[in-house]
Structure formats: structure tokens, C-alpha cells
Design a protein around this motif. Structure first.
Motif, PDB file in Angstrom:
ATOM      1  N   GLY A 201       6.619   1.872  -3.989  1.00 53.10           N
ATOM      2  CA  GLY A 201       7.341   2.099  -2.740  1.00 53.10           C
ATOM      3  C   GLY A 201       8.456   1.101  -2.480  1.00 53.10           C
ATOM      4  N   ILE A 202       8.522   0.614  -1.248  1.00 51.56           N
ATOM      5  CA  ILE A 202       9.593  -0.274  -0.819  1.00 51.56           C
ATOM      6  C   ILE A 202       9.574  -1.585  -1.593  1.00 51.56           C
ATOM      7  CG2 ILE A 202      10.432  -1.640   1.135  1.00 51.56           C
ATOM      8  CD1 ILE A 202       9.402   0.704   2.939  1.00 51.56           C
ATOM      9  N   GLY A 203       8.391  -2.131  -1.831  1.00 53.81           N
ATOM     10  CA  GLY A 203       8.288  -3.384  -2.568  1.00 53.81           C
ATOM     11  C   GLY A 203       8.858  -3.270  -3.962  1.00 53.81           C
ATOM     12  N   ALA A 204       8.516  -2.194  -4.673  1.00 58.02           N
ATOM     13  CA  ALA A 204       9.008  -2.000  -6.037  1.00 58.02           C
ATOM     14  C   ALA A 204      10.516  -1.767  -6.054  1.00 58.02           C
ATOM     15  CB  ALA A 204       8.278  -0.827  -6.696  1.00 58.02           C
ATOM     16  N   ALA A 205      11.015  -0.969  -5.124  1.00 55.91           N
ATOM     17  CA  ALA A 205      12.454  -0.719  -5.055  1.00 55.91           C
ATOM     18  C   ALA A 205      13.223  -2.009  -4.781  1.00 55.91           C
ATOM     19  CB  ALA A 205      12.751   0.322  -3.971  1.00 55.91           C
ATOM     20  N   THR A 206      12.676  -2.851  -3.924  1.00 58.98           N
ATOM     21  CA  THR A 206      13.309  -4.132  -3.615  1.00 58.98           C
ATOM     22  C   THR A 206      13.293  -5.047  -4.835  1.00 58.98           C
ATOM     23  OG1 THR A 206      12.662  -3.937  -1.292  1.00 58.98           O
ATOM     24  CG2 THR A 206      13.229  -6.138  -2.091  1.00 58.98           C
TER      25      THR A 206
ATOM     26  N   SER B 120       6.044  -7.215   2.379  1.00 62.53           N
ATOM     27  CA  SER B 120       6.154  -5.761   2.327  1.00 62.53           C
ATOM     28  C   SER B 120       4.797  -5.060   2.302  1.00 62.53           C
ATOM     29  CB  SER B 120       6.960  -5.349   1.087  1.00 62.53           C
ATOM     30  OG  SER B 120       7.123  -3.956   1.013  1.00 62.53           O
ATOM     31  N   ALA B 121       3.735  -5.772   2.002  1.00 57.87           N
ATOM     32  CA  ALA B 121       2.416  -5.147   1.886  1.00 57.87           C
ATOM     33  C   ALA B 121       1.985  -4.539   3.213  1.00 57.87           C
ATOM     34  CB  ALA B 121       1.380  -6.167   1.420  1.00 57.87           C
ATOM     35  N   GLY B 122       1.452  -3.334   3.163  1.00 57.85           N
ATOM     36  CA  GLY B 122       0.983  -2.690   4.382  1.00 57.85           C
ATOM     37  C   GLY B 122       0.239  -1.407   4.075  1.00 57.85           C
ATOM     38  N   VAL B 123      -0.551  -0.977   5.030  1.00 54.01           N
ATOM     39  CA  VAL B 123      -1.281   0.286   4.902  1.00 54.01           C
ATOM     40  C   VAL B 123      -1.102   1.099   6.177  1.00 54.01           C
ATOM     41  CG1 VAL B 123      -2.987  -0.540   3.239  1.00 54.01           C
ATOM     42  CG2 VAL B 123      -3.419  -0.804   5.696  1.00 54.01           C
ATOM     43  N   LEU B 124      -1.323   2.400   6.043  1.00 51.74           N
ATOM     44  CA  LEU B 124      -1.124   3.341   7.148  1.00 51.74           C
ATOM     45  C   LEU B 124      -2.245   4.354   7.131  1.00 51.74           C
ATOM     46  CD1 LEU B 124       0.679   4.889   9.288  1.00 51.74           C
ATOM     47  CD2 LEU B 124       1.774   5.993   7.322  1.00 51.74           C
ATOM     48  N   ARG B 125      -2.691   4.755   8.304  1.00 53.28           N
ATOM     49  CA  ARG B 125      -3.617   5.875   8.421  1.00 53.28           C
ATOM     50  C   ARG B 125      -3.188   6.692   9.623  1.00 53.28           C
ATOM     51  NH1 ARG B 125      -9.182   6.998   7.577  1.00 53.28           N
ATOM     52  NH2 ARG B 125      -9.479   9.182   8.201  1.00 53.28           N
TER      53      ARG B 125
ATOM     54  N   ALA C 104      -9.604  -1.712  11.666  1.00 49.26           N
ATOM     55  CA  ALA C 104      -9.626  -3.149  11.385  1.00 49.26           C
ATOM     56  C   ALA C 104      -8.901  -3.463  10.080  1.00 49.26           C
ATOM     57  CB  ALA C 104     -11.075  -3.641  11.320  1.00 49.26           C
ATOM     58  N   ARG C 105      -9.077  -2.608   9.070  1.00 49.36           N
ATOM     59  CA  ARG C 105      -8.411  -2.827   7.776  1.00 49.36           C
ATOM     60  C   ARG C 105      -6.892  -2.804   7.926  1.00 49.36           C
ATOM     61  NH1 ARG C 105      -6.751   1.072   3.970  1.00 49.36           N
ATOM     62  NH2 ARG C 105      -6.386   0.191   1.888  1.00 49.36           N
ATOM     63  N   ILE C 106      -6.392  -1.882   8.732  1.00 53.15           N
ATOM     64  CA  ILE C 106      -4.949  -1.803   8.962  1.00 53.15           C
ATOM     65  C   ILE C 106      -4.432  -3.104   9.577  1.00 53.15           C
ATOM     66  CG2 ILE C 106      -3.180  -0.652  10.371  1.00 53.15           C
ATOM     67  CD1 ILE C 106      -4.878   1.935   9.997  1.00 53.15           C
ATOM     68  N   LEU C 107      -5.145  -3.617  10.566  1.00 53.12           N
ATOM     69  CA  LEU C 107      -4.722  -4.853  11.218  1.00 53.12           C
ATOM     70  C   LEU C 107      -4.871  -6.056  10.290  1.00 53.12           C
ATOM     71  CD1 LEU C 107      -6.275  -4.201  14.735  1.00 53.12           C
ATOM     72  CD2 LEU C 107      -3.859  -4.122  14.123  1.00 53.12           C
ATOM     73  N   GLN C 108      -5.929  -6.068   9.489  1.00 50.82           N
ATOM     74  CA  GLN C 108      -6.153  -7.195   8.579  1.00 50.82           C
ATOM     75  C   GLN C 108      -5.045  -7.302   7.541  1.00 50.82           C
ATOM     76  OE1 GLN C 108     -10.061  -6.201   7.219  1.00 50.82           O
ATOM     77  NE2 GLN C 108     -11.083  -7.102   8.992  1.00 50.82           N
ATOM     78  N   ILE C 109      -4.651  -6.186   6.965  1.00 52.75           N
ATOM     79  CA  ILE C 109      -3.611  -6.220   5.929  1.00 52.75           C
ATOM     80  C   ILE C 109      -2.226  -6.400   6.541  1.00 52.75           C
ATOM     81  CG2 ILE C 109      -2.461  -4.857   4.139  1.00 52.75           C
ATOM     82  CD1 ILE C 109      -5.216  -3.610   3.526  1.00 52.75           C
ATOM     83  N   ASN C 110      -1.909  -5.592   7.541  1.00 56.84           N
ATOM     84  CA  ASN C 110      -0.553  -5.587   8.099  1.00 56.84           C
ATOM     85  C   ASN C 110      -0.227  -6.823   8.924  1.00 56.84           C
ATOM     86  OD1 ASN C 110      -0.670  -3.048   6.979  1.00 56.84           O
ATOM     87  ND2 ASN C 110      -0.176  -1.942   8.844  1.00 56.84           N
TER      88      ASN C 110
ATOM     89  N   MET D 103       8.139  -6.678   7.003  1.00 63.30           N
ATOM     90  CA  MET D 103       8.226  -5.222   7.048  1.00 63.30           C
ATOM     91  C   MET D 103       7.729  -4.743   8.401  1.00 63.30           C
ATOM     92  SD  MET D 103       9.352  -2.900   5.012  1.00 63.30           S
ATOM     93  CE  MET D 103      10.066  -1.964   6.363  1.00 63.30           C
ATOM     94  N   GLY D 104       8.671  -4.538   9.297  1.00 66.60           N
ATOM     95  CA  GLY D 104       8.339  -3.992  10.595  1.00 66.60           C
ATOM     96  C   GLY D 104       8.415  -2.475  10.546  1.00 66.60           C
ATOM     97  N   SER D 105       8.683  -1.858  11.676  1.00 66.91           N
ATOM     98  CA  SER D 105       8.711  -0.399  11.730  1.00 66.91           C
ATOM     99  C   SER D 105       9.286   0.052  13.063  1.00 66.91           C
ATOM    100  CB  SER D 105       7.292   0.155  11.578  1.00 66.91           C
ATOM    101  OG  SER D 105       7.246   1.545  11.843  1.00 66.91           O
ATOM    102  N   ALA D 106       9.841   1.259  13.057  1.00 67.37           N
ATOM    103  CA  ALA D 106      10.208   1.885  14.322  1.00 67.37           C
ATOM    104  C   ALA D 106       8.986   2.036  15.220  1.00 67.37           C
ATOM    105  CB  ALA D 106      10.837   3.253  14.061  1.00 67.37           C
ATOM    106  N   SER D 107       7.793   2.075  14.617  1.00 68.52           N
ATOM    107  CA  SER D 107       6.547   2.201  15.385  1.00 68.52           C
ATOM    108  C   SER D 107       6.218   0.937  16.160  1.00 68.52           C
ATOM    109  CB  SER D 107       5.385   2.525  14.437  1.00 68.52           C
ATOM    110  OG  SER D 107       5.652   3.703  13.705  1.00 68.52           O
ATOM    111  N   GLY D 108       6.987  -0.123  15.949  1.00 71.36           N
ATOM    112  CA  GLY D 108       6.777  -1.355  16.691  1.00 71.36           C
ATOM    113  C   GLY D 108       7.671  -1.480  17.907  1.00 71.36           C
ATOM    114  N   VAL D 109       8.369  -0.408  18.251  1.00 65.68           N
ATOM    115  CA  VAL D 109       9.234  -0.408  19.435  1.00 65.68           C
ATOM    116  C   VAL D 109       8.552   0.294  20.600  1.00 65.68           C
ATOM    117  CG1 VAL D 109      11.455   0.356  20.367  1.00 65.68           C
ATOM    118  CG2 VAL D 109      11.308  -0.536  18.034  1.00 65.68           C
ATOM    119  N   TYR D 110       7.927   1.433  20.330  1.00 67.75           N
ATOM    120  CA  TYR D 110       7.106   2.123  21.319  1.00 67.75           C
ATOM    121  C   TYR D 110       5.925   2.738  20.582  1.00 67.75           C
ATOM    122  CZ  TYR D 110       5.943   4.193  25.785  1.00 67.75           C
ATOM    123  OH  TYR D 110       5.306   4.481  26.961  1.00 67.75           O
ATOM    124  N   GLY D 111       4.733   2.617  21.144  1.00 72.01           N
ATOM    125  CA  GLY D 111       3.516   3.094  20.479  1.00 72.01           C
ATOM    126  C   GLY D 111       3.601   4.564  20.119  1.00 72.01           C
TER     127      GLY D 111
END
Length: 253
Positions: free
Chosen positions: A12-17, A82-87, A100-106, A132-140
Motif C-alpha cells: 500500500g502507501i508504505g510500499a509506494a513511498t 504509515s502502519a495502520g489497520v481498518l475495520r 482495541a487492536r485498531i487503537l493499539q496499532i494506529n 499517516m492521518g486521515s480525512a476520518s480525523g476531521v469529523y467522526g
């Protein structure tokens, strides 16, 4: 000293970078928990330094930073978290352990990396941290609740350290892309309504280019894509209730 250490580097993003910075002559360090994919990318990049790593393991993080920077004269020009997970899914249908896993990694993983990198960054003129932030960090974002929470935490940490570490000559900023076509997103079994409405208009290479821009023209927050830049800057001047109304509309079934 042009070197970059990348977490989540195997895809993903890490490899492309990693590919982009390697092409530009930077020394690249690769960190990821996927041993096989990591080895393949390292070979592609001419034997780039790499190490298998779980970013939530603070002791392992310290050891990896020490090993990479030992070969770089004790310096680190750029750390890219860049490491992160999503569900994706309705909050109540996802087990607490997965939240909890999402918060632990991200979040915790990013804190571990940034904390362990401090001494090497401080020793390097022009050093930077790019998160590695996100548009999801502007409004839930509905159906991305814990992921959004993790990116709000990344945003807060970035803003605080950008001020706090200025006295050490260390720049700190984050990237805020909307949805990006990567394995993390494409492998999801659920598609949130907001994803269908906004679409996926970015690839990993687009975000890698934003990392390159950030490395040379740093911002505290760097919105990625014209679509989100317009939404982001509009959100800075509109009242909170209007942002909520827009998100509620985007998230309708």
C-alpha cells in the motif's frame, strides 16, 4: 543525510513511498509485520534495510530504531508512521478486542515509534516525522468509529508535537487523505455508505507523492486530493453543526 524509515512498508502507501524515495536516492528503511512481503520489497529496492516488526512492541521498536540508525551515523532525517489497520462495520457488530487492536496499532504503535526515534531525529538537521492521518480525523465517520477515533488521536498528537518539538528542530505533520485504494481498504467485507457516496479516487502512489511534498514543504496537516482539500478548508470556516449535517447526509444508506 537523506534517509527515511517507514512503518507498514510492505504494501500500500508504505510500499509506494519506499519506491518513490528510493528512486530519488534516499536511503530507505522498511518495517512491517509481513515478513514475506517485506523481503520481496527489500529485494526489489536493491537490498534495502528491513526488519519484521510489531509496532505495538515497544522493546522491539527501540531495537529496530537502534539497528537502522546505527548504519546511518546515528541520524534519522524522516520517520514515516504509515502502519495502520481498518475495520469497517457498525460499531456494535465489531468485538471490543478488534476495536482495541485498531487503537493499539494506529495510536500506540505510532507513539512507540515516534518516542523511540526522538534521539535520532534530534541529532539530524531538518528532521521530520510524518504521520499517516486521515480525512476520518476531521469529523467522526459512521461505521469507521474506532478508526476515526484513532485518527483523531493522531491529529492531536501531531498538533502537540509540532509545537513541542520545534525547539529541537524537529518538524511534525500528518497527511489527511480520504479513501485510498490499498489492500487495507479493498479487503474490507463491509462498505460504508460514505465510501459509496464519495468513491475511492486515490491510489497509494498519490499519497506517496504527498509524503514527498511534505518532506520538502512541511505543513501541520496536509489534506490530500482536491475533493478533500475543498471539504477540509470549508470545514475550517463553517460551524460544527453544518459539518455534522454533511457527514450525516454522506452516511445515509
Amino acid at each position: 543525510m537523506k534517509n527515511i524509515l517507514i512503518t507498514g512498508a510492505a504494501s500500500g502507501i508504505g510500499a509506494a513511498t519506499a519506491r518513490l524515495f528510493h528512486q530519488q536516492g534516499w536511503r530507505v528503511g522498511l518495517l512491517d509485520c509481513n515478513r514475506q512481503a517485506l523481503a520481496q520489497l527489500a529485494a526489489e529496492l536493491g537490498g534495502a534495510w528491513n526488519a519484521e516488526l510489531d509496532v505495538t512492541d515497544a522493546a522491539a521498536v527501540k531495537a529496530a530504531l537502534a539497528d537502522f540508525c546505527a548504519g546511518q551515523g546515528g541520524q534519522l532525517r524522516l520517520l514515516f508512521n504509515s502502519a495502520g489497520v481498518l475495520r469497517i462495520g457498525q460499531f456494535e457488530t465489531i468485538e471490543p478486542a478488534e476495536h482495541a487492536r485498531i487503537l493499539q496499532i494506529n495510536v500506540l504503535g505510532l507513539i512507540n515509534m515516534t518516542h523511540a526515534a526522538f534521539a535520532y531525529l534530534k541529532a539530524t538537521p531538518g528532521a521530520q516525522v510524518i504521520n499517516m492521518g486521515s480525512a476520518s480525523g476531521v469529523y467522526g465517520v459512521p461505521e469507521l468509529a474506532s478508526y476515526s477515533a484513532s485518527k483523531f488521536a493522531v491529529r492531536g498528537l501531531t498538533e502537540a508535537l509540532e509545537i513541542e518539538w520545534a525547539r529541537h528542530g524537529i518538524g511534525v505533520g500528518d497527511l489527511m487523505p480520504p479513501f485510498v485504494s490499498t489492500p487495507m481498504l479493498n479487503d474490507q467485507q463491509v462498505q460504508a455508505p460514505v465510501l459509496r457516496r464519495l468513491g475511492v479516487n486515490l491510489g497509494a502512489e498519490d499519497v506517496a507523492q504527498a509524503v514527498w511534498q511534505q518532506a520538502h514543504r512541511p505543513l501541520v496537516h496536509r489534506p490530500v486530493s482536491l475533493q478533500f482539500k475543498l471539504l477540509y478548508w470549508a470545514g475550517q470556516i463553517t460551524p460544527a453543526w453544518l459539518s455534522r449535517l454533511m457527514m450525516a447526509w454522506l452516511s445515509r444508506p
